[in-house]
Design a protein around this motif. Structure first.
Motif, PDB file in Angstrom:
ATOM      1  N   VAL A  65       0.816  -1.216   0.000  1.00  0.00           N
ATOM      2  CA  VAL A  65       0.000   0.000   0.000  1.00  0.00           C
ATOM      3  C   VAL A  65       0.849   1.267   0.000  1.00  0.00           C
ATOM      4  O   VAL A  65       0.571   2.218  -0.727  1.00  0.00           O
ATOM      5  N   ALA A  72      -7.319   6.929   1.651  1.00  0.00           N
ATOM      6  CA  ALA A  72      -6.861   6.121   0.521  1.00  0.00           C
ATOM      7  C   ALA A  72      -6.096   4.894   1.005  1.00  0.00           C
ATOM      8  O   ALA A  72      -6.293   3.777   0.504  1.00  0.00           O
ATOM      9  N   GLN A  73      -5.233   5.104   1.993  1.00  0.00           N
ATOM     10  CA  GLN A  73      -4.420   4.004   2.513  1.00  0.00           C
ATOM     11  C   GLN A  73      -5.305   2.925   3.148  1.00  0.00           C
ATOM     12  O   GLN A  73      -5.167   1.732   2.849  1.00  0.00           O
ATOM     13  N   GLU A  76      -7.505   0.937   0.537  1.00  0.00           N
ATOM     14  CA  GLU A  76      -6.774  -0.070  -0.244  1.00  0.00           C
ATOM     15  C   GLU A  76      -6.482  -1.306   0.604  1.00  0.00           C
ATOM     16  O   GLU A  76      -6.604  -2.447   0.140  1.00  0.00           O
ATOM     17  N   THR A  79      -9.777  -3.399   1.135  1.00  0.00           N
ATOM     18  CA  THR A  79     -10.112  -4.224  -0.022  1.00  0.00           C
ATOM     19  C   THR A  79      -9.254  -5.485  -0.078  1.00  0.00           C
ATOM     20  O   THR A  79      -9.755  -6.605  -0.262  1.00  0.00           O
TER      21      THR A  79
END
Length: 367
Positions: A65, A72-73, A76, A79
């Motif tokens: 990542v 955002a971190q 990701e 997911t």
């Protein structure tokens, strides 16, 4: 061999260190596990060298990542962890601490047919401006098994209305890690010779938290206060500097005092050796507060609060903020105290207790 499928999620240096005892106990008991590295620490000096020196296996998954905004971190990571837990049919996900990797593991697990174990549960700084504080609270309230390091941490969980059946006082795995590696560090580390240091004759410094290093005034104040201590003691300061902090020093055009020696980040054994032999440690790291307490090294914390109040209660640590005069006064006070306090974080068997709890429980408590 256990048929419980465990995933262990980590992403930063402290997580690698504090989860390493659990990995070793799994190996010793022949308990299979899936090791997931989010890549939140993306510098090789802060990452792969730790696996090598600590003799840990390569992660089964590396999400890579890296840096980014909190949203955002975390997204990701969320997911990636969700896909792994689903594909591997994981029963229990274990996370440690208060990072974005922990929060992502907690959210992903809470939405799936798996249990969440939180190592180092119940820590609170009561400073909700710290992203880490929010991560701790959310993870604890999502968790199925909350492994509190002390009774004080367990009480804080109870105060938040968390059911007693989810709370376990296990001690802190950092004691396991320090006890397992202290003698090894003394035997194998050459860090004192490498930097021409004498045991008891230097100050160790760390500063990496955003609230300190992203604020020019606070960072300058910290450096100024530590410079004054160094001059008063006539001892050099060794500062293994995080890449982020080095960038800020350059960006802010800060002149680092001559007493402070910036060195590259160190692996756990070398850093443990410095903590063990320093006359004083000045830090903004929660983990360093714990480690110095275990090692009987006086600590000054340059923050406005701490989620490790037990270190202050036993006399191992003082929290002073970032005003230079307060840093100096705190250092003087700590250096005047005896260092025979009793570390409050357990007997070094936390990892064994955690695995004892995780293995028989998942079938009864699975969502």
């Amino acid at each position: 061999m256990s048929d419980t499928r465990i995933a262990i999620v980590l992403g930063t240096r402290p997580e690698i260190i504090k989860l390493s005892p659990i990995l070793r106990v799994c190996d010793r008991r022949d308990v299979p596990y899936t090791l997931v590295h989010t890549g939140q620490h993306y510098s090789d000096e802060l990452d792969s060298v730790f696996f090598e020196r600590l003799g840990l296996p390569e992660p089964d998954y590396h999400l890579g990542v890296g840096s980014g905004t909190h949203g955002a971190q975390t997204a990701e990571m969320l997911t990636g962890i969700e896909e792994i837990v689903t594909e591997e049919d994981i029963d229990v996900v274990v996370v440690q601490g208060d990072t974005n990797s922990v929060l992502a593991g907690a959210i992903a697990t809470s939405k799936l047919d798996a249990e969440l174990g939180h190592v180092e549960a119940g820590l609170r700084s009561f400073d909700r401006e710290m992203p880490e504080e929010i991560n701790r609270i959310l993870t604890d309230h999502a968790g199925d098994h909350l492994f509190a390091p002390t009774e004080e941490s367990a009480d804080l969980l109870r105060d938040e209305g968390i059911d007693e059946s989810r709370i376990y006082v296990t001690g802190n795995t950092i004691v396991d890690a320090v006890e397992a590696n202290r003698a090894l560090a003394a035997e194998k580390s050459t860090v004192l010779d490498e930097y021409d240091l004498t045991a008891g004759g230097f100050i160790l410094m760390t500063a990496h938290r955003a609230e300190n290093v992203d604020d020019r005034d606070r960072l300058v104040n910290i450096l100024t206060g530590i410079d004054r201590i160094a001059s008063e003691l006539d001892q050099p300061v060794v500062y293994p500097i995080h890449p982020r902090t080095r960038e800020r020093i350059e960006e802010f055009d800060i002149s680092v005092p001559e007493t402070i020696r910036l060195i590259e980040p160190l692996d756990f054994l070398d850093f443990l050796r410095l903590e063990d032999t320093a006359s004083l440690v000045v830090t903004d790291s929660g983990g360093v507060q714990e480690e110095t307490c275990i090692l009987q090294t006086p600590c000054v914390t340059v923050r406005d609060s701490t989620e490790r109040p037990e270190t202050v209660s036993v006399g191992a640590n003082t929290v002073v903020g970032t005003t230079p005069g307060d840093i100096v006064d705190g250092a003087r006070a700590q250096l005047s105290k005896p260092t025979d306090w009793d570390a409050p974080f357990g007997d070094g068997n936390a990892a064994e207790r955690i695995l004892d709890i995780v293995l028989p429980s998942h079938t009864e408590n699975k969502r």
